[in-house]
Each structure stands twice: as C-alpha cells, then as structure tokens.
Motif scaffolding. Structure first.
Motif, PDB file in Angstrom:
ATOM      1  N   LEU A  44     -12.795   3.110   9.580  1.00 34.22           N
ATOM      2  CA  LEU A  44     -12.364   4.413   9.569  1.00 34.22           C
ATOM      3  C   LEU A  44     -13.429   5.593   9.294  1.00 34.22           C
ATOM      4  O   LEU A  44     -13.941   5.183   8.536  1.00 34.22           O
ATOM      5  N   PRO A  45     -13.402   6.349   9.669  1.00 36.85           N
ATOM      6  CA  PRO A  45     -14.746   7.555   9.832  1.00 36.85           C
ATOM      7  C   PRO A  45     -14.746   8.253   7.975  1.00 36.85           C
ATOM      8  O   PRO A  45     -15.735   8.420   7.606  1.00 36.85           O
ATOM      9  N   SER A  46     -13.663   8.052   7.482  1.00 36.93           N
ATOM     10  CA  SER A  46     -13.482   8.273   5.655  1.00 36.93           C
ATOM     11  C   SER A  46     -14.121   7.415   4.755  1.00 36.93           C
ATOM     12  O   SER A  46     -14.474   8.008   3.714  1.00 36.93           O
ATOM     13  N   ASN A  47     -14.627   5.945   5.356  1.00 38.96           N
ATOM     14  CA  ASN A  47     -14.916   4.913   5.063  1.00 38.96           C
ATOM     15  C   ASN A  47     -16.271   5.015   5.064  1.00 38.96           C
ATOM     16  O   ASN A  47     -17.173   3.978   4.525  1.00 38.96           O
ATOM     17  N   ILE A  48     -16.680   5.206   6.073  1.00 39.64           N
ATOM     18  CA  ILE A  48     -18.637   5.592   6.234  1.00 39.64           C
ATOM     19  C   ILE A  48     -18.632   6.581   5.446  1.00 39.64           C
ATOM     20  O   ILE A  48     -18.369   7.858   5.346  1.00 39.64           O
ATOM     21  N   THR A  49     -19.846   5.812   4.942  1.00 38.96           N
ATOM     22  CA  THR A  49     -20.943   6.247   3.877  1.00 38.96           C
ATOM     23  C   THR A  49     -22.503   7.212   4.689  1.00 38.96           C
ATOM     24  O   THR A  49     -22.806   5.737   6.265  1.00 38.96           O
ATOM     25  N   THR A  50     -23.023   7.349   4.674  1.00 39.83           N
ATOM     26  CA  THR A  50     -24.571   8.182   4.683  1.00 39.83           C
ATOM     27  C   THR A  50     -25.839   6.844   4.068  1.00 39.83           C
ATOM     28  O   THR A  50     -25.841   6.361   5.090  1.00 39.83           O
ATOM     29  N   THR A  51     -24.402   6.147   2.997  1.00 37.21           N
ATOM     30  CA  THR A  51     -26.108   4.589   2.879  1.00 37.21           C
ATOM     31  C   THR A  51     -25.531   3.673   3.306  1.00 37.21           C
ATOM     32  O   THR A  51     -26.654   3.314   4.285  1.00 37.21           O
ATOM     33  N   ALA A  52     -24.295   3.522   4.712  1.00 38.91           N
ATOM     34  CA  ALA A  52     -23.868   2.785   5.577  1.00 38.91           C
ATOM     35  C   ALA A  52     -24.909   2.969   6.495  1.00 38.91           C
ATOM     36  O   ALA A  52     -25.541   2.000   7.552  1.00 38.91           O
ATOM     37  N   ILE A  53     -25.338   4.277   6.678  1.00 40.55           N
ATOM     38  CA  ILE A  53     -25.179   4.702   8.318  1.00 40.55           C
ATOM     39  C   ILE A  53     -26.936   4.371   8.016  1.00 40.55           C
ATOM     40  O   ILE A  53     -27.083   3.751   8.963  1.00 40.55           O
ATOM     41  N   ALA A  54     -27.391   4.617   6.959  1.00 35.71           N
ATOM     42  CA  ALA A  54     -29.002   4.436   6.943  1.00 35.71           C
ATOM     43  C   ALA A  54     -29.193   2.817   7.308  1.00 35.71           C
ATOM     44  O   ALA A  54     -30.018   2.588   7.619  1.00 35.71           O
ATOM     45  N   HIS A  55     -28.801   2.349   5.959  1.00 37.27           N
ATOM     46  CA  HIS A  55     -28.765   0.632   6.652  1.00 37.27           C
ATOM     47  C   HIS A  55     -28.313   0.347   7.326  1.00 37.27           C
ATOM     48  O   HIS A  55     -29.264  -0.517   8.305  1.00 37.27           O
ATOM     49  N   THR A  56     -27.430   0.400   8.523  1.00 38.74           N
ATOM     50  CA  THR A  56     -27.270   0.038   9.770  1.00 38.74           C
ATOM     51  C   THR A  56     -28.365   0.423  10.277  1.00 38.74           C
ATOM     52  O   THR A  56     -29.188  -0.049  11.580  1.00 38.74           O
ATOM     53  N   ALA A  57     -28.694   1.936  10.624  1.00 37.08           N
ATOM     54  CA  ALA A  57     -30.069   2.271  11.038  1.00 37.08           C
ATOM     55  C   ALA A  57     -31.310   1.610  10.532  1.00 37.08           C
ATOM     56  O   ALA A  57     -32.507   1.993  11.772  1.00 37.08           O
ATOM     57  N   LYS A  58     -31.560   1.503   9.784  1.00 41.62           N
ATOM     58  CA  LYS A  58     -32.946   0.402   8.874  1.00 41.62           C
ATOM     59  C   LYS A  58     -33.703   1.812   8.802  1.00 41.62           C
ATOM     60  O   LYS A  58     -35.289   1.248   9.158  1.00 41.62           O
ATOM     61  N   ILE A  59     -33.200   2.692   8.387  1.00 38.93           N
ATOM     62  CA  ILE A  59     -33.868   4.057   7.840  1.00 38.93           C
ATOM     63  C   ILE A  59     -33.843   4.336   6.484  1.00 38.93           C
ATOM     64  O   ILE A  59     -32.887   4.037   5.968  1.00 38.93           O
ATOM     65  N   PRO A  60     -34.990   4.723   5.279  1.00 41.28           N
ATOM     66  CA  PRO A  60     -34.047   5.594   4.450  1.00 41.28           C
ATOM     67  C   PRO A  60     -33.449   6.373   4.799  1.00 41.28           C
ATOM     68  O   PRO A  60     -33.066   7.258   5.446  1.00 41.28           O
ATOM     69  N   VAL A  61     -31.853   6.519   3.669  1.00 38.16           N
ATOM     70  CA  VAL A  61     -31.072   7.215   3.439  1.00 38.16           C
ATOM     71  C   VAL A  61     -31.308   8.998   3.441  1.00 38.16           C
ATOM     72  O   VAL A  61     -30.530  10.104   4.101  1.00 38.16           O
ATOM     73  N   GLY A  62     -32.608   9.161   2.990  1.00 31.65           N
ATOM     74  CA  GLY A  62     -33.282  10.250   2.462  1.00 31.65           C
ATOM     75  C   GLY A  62     -33.457  10.892   4.171  1.00 31.65           C
ATOM     76  O   GLY A  62     -33.158  11.744   4.598  1.00 31.65           O
ATOM     77  N   SER A  63     -33.754   9.999   5.510  1.00 35.48           N
ATOM     78  CA  SER A  63     -33.811  10.708   6.904  1.00 35.48           C
ATOM     79  C   SER A  63     -32.914  11.151   7.371  1.00 35.48           C
ATOM     80  O   SER A  63     -32.812  11.445   8.104  1.00 35.48           O
ATOM     81  N   VAL A  64     -31.167  10.263   7.011  1.00 33.44           N
ATOM     82  CA  VAL A  64     -30.226  11.409   7.738  1.00 33.44           C
ATOM     83  C   VAL A  64     -30.411  12.879   6.841  1.00 33.44           C
ATOM     84  O   VAL A  64     -29.982  13.228   8.395  1.00 33.44           O
ATOM     85  N   TYR A  65     -30.417  12.887   5.710  1.00 31.78           N
ATOM     86  CA  TYR A  65     -31.155  14.705   4.932  1.00 31.78           C
ATOM     87  C   TYR A  65     -31.804  15.355   6.155  1.00 31.78           C
ATOM     88  O   TYR A  65     -32.111  16.466   5.879  1.00 31.78           O
ATOM     89  N   GLN A  66     -32.618  14.709   6.517  1.00 30.85           N
ATOM     90  CA  GLN A  66     -33.420  15.447   7.441  1.00 30.85           C
ATOM     91  C   GLN A  66     -33.291  16.089   8.510  1.00 30.85           C
ATOM     92  O   GLN A  66     -33.687  17.518   8.651  1.00 30.85           O
ATOM     93  N   TYR A  67     -31.753  15.071   9.379  1.00 30.82           N
ATOM     94  CA  TYR A  67     -31.194  15.582  10.630  1.00 30.82           C
ATOM     95  C   TYR A  67     -30.348  16.548  10.578  1.00 30.82           C
ATOM     96  O   TYR A  67     -29.348  17.743  11.390  1.00 30.82           O
ATOM     97  N   PHE A  68     -29.484  16.073   9.608  1.00 36.61           N
ATOM     98  CA  PHE A  68     -28.269  16.096   9.047  1.00 36.61           C
ATOM     99  C   PHE A  68     -27.648  16.854   8.024  1.00 36.61           C
ATOM    100  O   PHE A  68     -27.826  16.491   6.826  1.00 36.61           O
ATOM    101  N   ARG A  69     -26.397  17.335   8.180  1.00 31.99           N
ATOM    102  CA  ARG A  69     -26.408  18.314   6.130  1.00 31.99           C
ATOM    103  C   ARG A  69     -25.429  17.412   5.797  1.00 31.99           C
ATOM    104  O   ARG A  69     -25.776  16.809   4.487  1.00 31.99           O
ATOM    105  N   ASP A  70     -24.435  16.261   6.186  1.00 29.88           N
ATOM    106  CA  ASP A  70     -24.123  15.534   5.503  1.00 29.88           C
ATOM    107  C   ASP A  70     -23.625  14.454   6.758  1.00 29.88           C
ATOM    108  O   ASP A  70     -23.470  14.141   7.678  1.00 29.88           O
ATOM    109  N   LYS A  71     -22.514  13.636   6.307  1.00 32.60           N
ATOM    110  CA  LYS A  71     -21.771  13.214   6.993  1.00 32.60           C
ATOM    111  C   LYS A  71     -20.639  13.675   7.977  1.00 32.60           C
ATOM    112  O   LYS A  71     -20.994  13.178   9.294  1.00 32.60           O
ATOM    113  N   ASN A  72     -19.811  14.702   7.856  1.00 33.15           N
ATOM    114  CA  ASN A  72     -19.134  15.122   8.721  1.00 33.15           C
ATOM    115  C   ASN A  72     -20.329  15.660  10.602  1.00 33.15           C
ATOM    116  O   ASN A  72     -19.819  15.648  10.951  1.00 33.15           O
TER     117      ASN A  72
END
Length: 211
Positions: A44-72
């Motif tokens: 479910l969208p509510s169960n997804i975290t930026t940490t899980a996204i970064a892990h799946t994408a094989k990138i540092p979690v900080g990279s997620v916040y370079q391009y997106f404000r948050d999970k939403n």
C-alpha cells in the motif's frame, strides 16, 4: 492545489524538487520512480518509505531528497503518469466511436472503457485511493479546464448535444463532478460487482440528465 481529472492529475499536483539536466540525474529520477512503482505492486502507498524506495533503486536515501520533497511527491508523479496512460486509451476509444450510435451508447462505452482500463492498470487504483485520502474533495475534483471536461465536451460534440451558452458551463461542471465522485467511490469498493454497478448507474444518471 487544483483538482485532478477523471482521475487524471493536473500539472499542479506534480512538483518535483529539482529539474534534472544531466543524464545521471535523469537516470536517478527514473530509478526512483521505477522503484516506487515496483513497490506499489505489492505494498500500500502508506506502507512505502523513502528508505525502501532508495533500497529498491539501489541509491543512497539522500539522493531521493535531491529530486523529490518526500514520498508523496513521488506518488503524485506516478499518479500523473498512470492517469496519462489511462487517458490516452480512453481518447483512442473516443476517436474511434461512431457518432451515429448516439450519446447513450457512446457514454456507456467510454465509461466502461475507462473503468476496465483503470481497474486493470497495476497501480492506478491504489494511487487513486491514496489521493482520495491525501487530498480534500475540492482538491481532487477536476475543473472545467481538465482533461475529463474535454473528454465530456468532445462526447457532447460528436453526439450532437448542443447546450445553450447559459447552461454549458454549469452542465459541464456538474457532469465532471459527478463522474469524478462516482468513479472515486467505485475505487473504494472492494466488491467488483458492486463497483461495476456504480459505473452502470453513473451511465444511466448521465443519460437521464442530458436526455
């Protein structure tokens, strides 16, 4: 925030933090979106975290916040992409209909096309339910300049429904609001038969209103 369309998202709902200019940046954004899309197919969208996204994408979690404000922010962009995919199929169906079939038939055909396409999309339903919880009714209700409104107006045109200028905007606004609301409610229904009944009744409602 402006509303979305037949569950098609407006540009105002998609605000990435940083616009990519280099190939590496574009690749990172693509990886983030792809990873989130993959997670949505089992979580479910509510169960997804930026940490899980970064892990799946094989990138540092900080990279997620370079391009997106948050999970939403990521989910909004995926919702826009899913909505566009559904919209394109409905537009293709609309362009192929025979105007001689009349409004009732074409109205039912297009609503069924949308519903079946949307329900079969791997993430559209989950993202629609997520958006309904994240935003108010006013925010998710599309306006008369939305792609849903254009679809409805085009249906009026090809079936010969000519509305008086004094009624045109009001009729369009009511039609868009009703379609958007009923479709959203149908997506909240776990029973497929009950959801289908809502779509069938929506078609009858529009036909009766515009008869």
């Amino acid at each position: 925030m402006q509303g979305r369309t037949l569950n098609f998202v407006t540009k105002s709902m998609v605000k990435t933090k940083r616009i990519p200019k280099q190939a590496r940046a574009k690749a990172r954004i693509a990886a983030i979106l792809s990873a989130t899309d993959a997670l949505l197919r089992s979580s479910l969208p509510s169960n997804i975290t930026t940490t899980a996204i970064a892990h799946t994408a094989k990138i540092p979690v900080g990279s997620v916040y370079q391009y997106f404000r948050d999970k939403n922010d990521i989910l909004e962009q995926l919702y826009a992409e899913a909505s566009k995919q559904v919209e394109e199929l409905v537009l293709a169906e609309q362009s192929a209909v025979d105007p001689a079939l009349g409004f009732d038939h074409i109205n039912r055909t297009l609503l069924q096309c949308f519903w079946q396409t949307a329900r079969s999309h791997p993430t559209f339903g989950a993202l629609t339910r997520w958006a309904n919880r994240e935003h108010s009714f006013v925010e998710v209700t599309p306006g008369t300049d939305s792609s849903l409104a254009r679809l409805i107006m085009r249906t009026f045109e090809i079936t010969g429904i000519n509305l008086p200028a004094a009624r045109k905007e009001a009729v369009l606004r009511i039609s868009v609001t009703v379609v958007s609301a009923v479709v959203d409610i149908a997506f909240e229904e776990d029973d497929a038969d009950k959801a289908q009944t809502l779509i069938d009744e929506l078609a009858l409602l529009l036909s009766g209103y515009l008869a």
